[in-house]
Structure formats: C-alpha cells, structure tokens
Write an enzyme that holds these catalytic residues in place. Structure first.
Site, PDB file in Angstrom:
ATOM      1  CB  THR A  26      -0.954  -0.029   1.219  1.00 34.50           C
ATOM      2  OG1 THR A  26      -1.779  -1.196   1.094  1.00 34.50           O
ATOM      3  CG2 THR A  26      -1.829   1.207   1.277  1.00 34.50           C
TER       4      THR A  26
ATOM      5  CG  ASN B  13      -7.134  -8.823  -4.176  1.00 36.88           C
ATOM      6  OD1 ASN B  13      -7.236  -8.231  -5.233  1.00 36.88           O
ATOM      7  ND2 ASN B  13      -7.782  -8.447  -3.094  1.00 36.88           N
TER       8      ASN B  13
ATOM      9  CB  SER C 261       2.895  -7.265  -0.216  1.00 39.36           C
ATOM     10  OG  SER C 261       2.551  -7.316   1.150  1.00 39.36           O
ATOM     11  CB  ALA C 262       7.108  -9.185   3.215  1.00 38.18           C
TER      12      ALA C 262
ATOM     13  CB  THR D 184      15.067   3.754  11.383  1.00 43.19           C
ATOM     14  OG1 THR D 184      15.679   4.974  11.787  1.00 43.19           O
ATOM     15  CG2 THR D 184      15.949   2.573  11.757  1.00 43.19           C
TER      16      THR D 184
ATOM     17  CB  CYS E 140     -13.467  -2.782   4.628  1.00 43.05           C
ATOM     18  SG  CYS E 140     -14.466  -2.715   6.101  1.00 43.05           S
TER      19      CYS E 140
HETATM   20  N1  PLP Z   1      -2.284  -5.466  -3.879  1.00 44.89           N
HETATM   21  C1  PLP Z   1      -2.905  -6.645  -3.845  1.00 44.89           C
HETATM   22  C2  PLP Z   1      -3.261  -7.322  -5.136  1.00 44.89           C
HETATM   23  C3  PLP Z   1      -3.230  -7.226  -2.622  1.00 44.89           C
HETATM   24  O1  PLP Z   1      -3.849  -8.407  -2.593  1.00 44.89           O
HETATM   25  C4  PLP Z   1      -2.885  -6.539  -1.416  1.00 44.89           C
HETATM   26  C5  PLP Z   1      -3.272  -7.103  -0.097  1.00 44.89           C
HETATM   27  O2  PLP Z   1      -4.339  -7.685   0.041  1.00 44.89           O
HETATM   28  C6  PLP Z   1      -2.221  -5.319  -1.505  1.00 44.89           C
HETATM   29  C7  PLP Z   1      -1.935  -4.810  -2.758  1.00 44.89           C
HETATM   30  C8  PLP Z   1      -1.820  -4.541  -0.268  1.00 44.89           C
HETATM   31  O3  PLP Z   1      -0.704  -5.130   0.322  1.00 44.89           O
HETATM   32  P1  PLP Z   1      -0.153  -4.658   1.766  1.00 44.89           P
HETATM   33  O4  PLP Z   1      -0.953  -5.419   2.755  1.00 44.89           O
HETATM   34  O5  PLP Z   1       1.288  -5.054   1.776  1.00 44.89           O
HETATM   35  O6  PLP Z   1      -0.320  -3.180   1.850  1.00 44.89           O
END
Ligand code: PLP
Length: 386
Positions: free
Chosen positions: A72, A155, A203-204, A242, A329
């Site tokens: 995000t 997702n 994203s980790a 940091t 959400c």
């Molecule tokens: N993009 C996609 C396709 C996702 O599925 C998600 C998390 O559900 C994100 C972005 C956001 O990731 P983060 O939780 O690392 O902010």
C-alpha cells in the site's frame, strides 16, 4: 493460525514461513542500519542481503529495490503526478487504473480524484485492452504523460492480467506502467526486464514473509516518484525512516524461498481444482468466478446460489476452516466485491474465496469438502452425487 485449524486464506496473508520467522526474530536485535559502527554495519548487511533476494525475485538489480512498509505504501509512493527523470521534473497528468485493482491503486494515490480514469474488465475479469488503448489514444500529452497501474493477478478471483500487452500499449503511448505484482510474485516467475512494466509492487506477507514490509522495484533509478516520506535519506534517498530491519530480513528470506515454491504450483492447482469440483458437485448452479480466464493456481472465488457468502464463511469458521468472503475492509466488515461488480456479476449472495499454498494438504481439502457436504445437507439443497 493454530494447527487445529485449516487455513485456506493465503491471498489475505500467507502463513509466515519458519525460515522467515527465524530471520525476522534474529534481526529484532539488530542496530540501526545507518550507524557506522560494527553493529550498524551488520544491520546494513541484513538489509543489503534482503535487497538482493527481493531483486532476484523480480529479476531486477538490487539498487532498484526500495523497501516500504508494504504494498500500500509502495503504491501511494508511485501513484503521484510528480516525478523526476534525473535532474528534470516529469509530470503525469492522468492516472489510468483497472476497475478490478486492489484498493491501494484504485484509490489513485496522490492524484486528484478528477485525474484518475478507470478502465474496466470483461465478464471473466480480464482488463479491457481496447478501452485502455482508446483512453491512451485520447490522452492529452501536452498536459503531461499517462501513468497506468494494473494488478498482475487479482486477489479475489486469481485472474491474471495481460500485463505484457498492457505494457506494449502504455509504451506506445509514451507512458509508464506500474504493476501490482503482490499476488503474482511467488506463484509465477517475474522478470522486470521482460516487458512487464516499469515498476513492480511487492508485499512480504503474501509470500510467507512478515506483515508490514514491501517494496517497489524499478527497471532503473533514473525515473523516480516524488518522495512520499521525506526525512533522513534512507533507501538511497527514495524512502526515509529507519528501516524495518526484522520485516526486511524476513521478506528477504521469503523471497529466496519463493523461487523454490513455484515448483509446488502444479500440486496446488490439483488441490484447488479438487475443491472447485466439490463445490460444483454439491451445489447446482454454483459459479466459479473468472474460471474462463487464466488464473492463479491457488485461488477460487465461488458463489453458491441461495447461500449467503457470510453464512458459508461462518459455517467454515465454526468448523475450523479459514476462508474469506468477498472483500473484507479493514474493520473486518464484509462489503460487496468491487471486483465482481466490475465483472458485471450481480450476486446478492456474495462469494467465498478459497486461497491455498504449498503447505495445503489433501486432508485440508477433505475438511473443506466435508463442510460443503454439511452445508448442502443443512439447506436441504439439491446435492448431486458427490
Ligand atoms: N495489492 C494486492 C493485489 C493485494 O492483494 C494486497 C493485499 O491484500 C495489496 C496490494 C496490499 O498489500 P499490503 O498489505 O502489503 O499493503
């Protein structure tokens, strides 16, 4: 995520890998990576190692990886009208985003809402390339360049987007393409040098690393967005603050292991297909969303006519199985899925998402099938032979 439960919600967060946990815990004691003493240099090595690992995951050079607090933040950084190309200012006048994108790109980042233009998807959830092409053809280059953001894999449905074709359209229009590869990474190999966009977002916690760590990865450092978080000049001046040393350490290890886990995707697909076959066998008229498109091997989003997704989710949860329902959400409430809406699906029942991974077993899917059988029996539905 205790062992007594069955976790089938990898797309929300993949279970933390033991190796990533160990690396993250070890790094908790680390010093400040910007300190010049030995302890600081040891911490810097942890960050550098992780940077090489994340770069390898994306097919990029290590110096083109910028760590953030997650996808995000990476999206919020990249989705800005104001960039620099070397020493010159570069301005993007419009952001084009896909209607089925994750909220982090759909929200438009730092663009004014009037400068965010959406392109749709077809009934299978695949981006409408003709629409994007005509939008880009109508783009006013005098006002600034076009910036385009699209997810590589959805997702909710797992539907894979034609990123290479999108990249060609964007390049022809003289624009820049940001690809949200959060759900794609670790399930397919990625190579940013291979025409799949100018920047990737990772994203980790979707690949077995800790939550709260992510990155954006570029093809070069020549073109960079205006700073989102100014301050002490960390991350080569691209993101201050940091570093989240333990999160980054765990991310790096998860990135190393992601390549190995690709081999497990055939087995994952077999389990996912078995689960889908059970849904279709138990419930007449059940719909698997996006099933006619290329999809991630691990994801299934389905609607059972006459059975509210929330009801199904609660039944699964009570039986010890974690699945998800539509899009949740941040407050945990379940809302209508903007992805299904974009696909033109008018489903009052909502949809249940099962998303699995290399650790998922036949026994896990067996438990999922047993709950389906129970749900079918309880609603006195019309079970077909299972
Ligand atoms: N993009 C996609 C396709 C996702 O599925 C998600 C998390 O559900 C994100 C972005 C956001 O990731 P983060 O939780 O690392 O902010």
């Amino acid at each position: 995520m205790t062992k007594t439960r069955t976790y089938l919600d990898y797309n929300a967060s993949a279970p933390l890998l033991a190796e990533a946990r160990a690396a993250a815990i070890a790094a908790l004691d680390g010093a400040n990576p910007s300190s010049v003493h030995s302890e600081g240099r040891a911490a810097r090595q942890i960050v550098d190692r992780a940077r090489r690992s994340v770069a390898a995951l994306a097919g990029a050079a290590a110096e083109h990886v910028t760590f953030t607090s997650g996808a995000t933040e990476a999206a919020a950084t990249l989705l800005t009208p104001d960039w620099r190309m070397g020493r010159s200012a570069l301005r993007f006048s419009k952001l084009y985003v896909c209607e089925a994108d994750h909220a982090c790109t759909l929200s438009g980042g730092r663009f004014a809402s009037g400068d965010v233009v959406r392109f749709g998807v077809d009934a299978n959830g695949v981006a409408d390339l003709a629409r994007l092409e005509s939008l880009l053809a109508g783009h006013d280059r005098d006002a600034g360049l076009p910036l385009v953001a699209v997810h590589a894999a959805n997702n909710e449905t797992g539907v894979i987007q034609p990123v290479h074709e999108i990249a060609r359209l964007v390049k022809a229009a003289g624009g820049v393409l940001i690809v949200d590869a959060v759900q794609f990474a670790g399930r397919f190999s990625l190579d940013i040098t291979n025409g799949c966009g100018d920047f990737l977002i990772l994203s980790a916690h979707k690949i077995g690393g800790p939550k709260g760590a992510g990155a954006f990865v570029g093809r070069s450092n020549l073109m960079m967005p205006a700073l989102l978080i100014p301050g002490g000049g960390q991350e080569m001046g691209h993101r201050a603050g940091t570093e989240n040393l333990s999160g980054i350490a765990g991310f790096g290890v998860a990135a190393d292991l992601a390549a190995d886990r690709l081999d497990a995707m055939d087995a994952v697909r077999t389990l996912r297909d078995r689960a889908e076959a059970a849904v279709l066998a138990r419930f007449q008229g059940a719909i698997i969303h996006g099933k006619n498109a290329a999809r991630l091997a691990n994801t299934s989003l389905f609607t059972i006519p006459g059975l509210k997704a929330e009801t199904a989710l609660i039944a699964f949860d009570l039986a010890g199985i974690a699945v998800s329902s539509g899009s949740a959400c941040s407050s945990g409430r379940v809302g209508p899925s903007h992805v299904l809406e974009a696909m033109g699906v008018d489903s009052g029942e909502g949809a249940v998402r099962l998303s699995i991974g290399p650790e998922t077993t036949e026994a896990d899917i067996g438990r999922f099938e047993a709950v389906l059988a129970d749900l079918a029996a309880r609603r006195g539905g019309r079970p077909k032979a299972a």
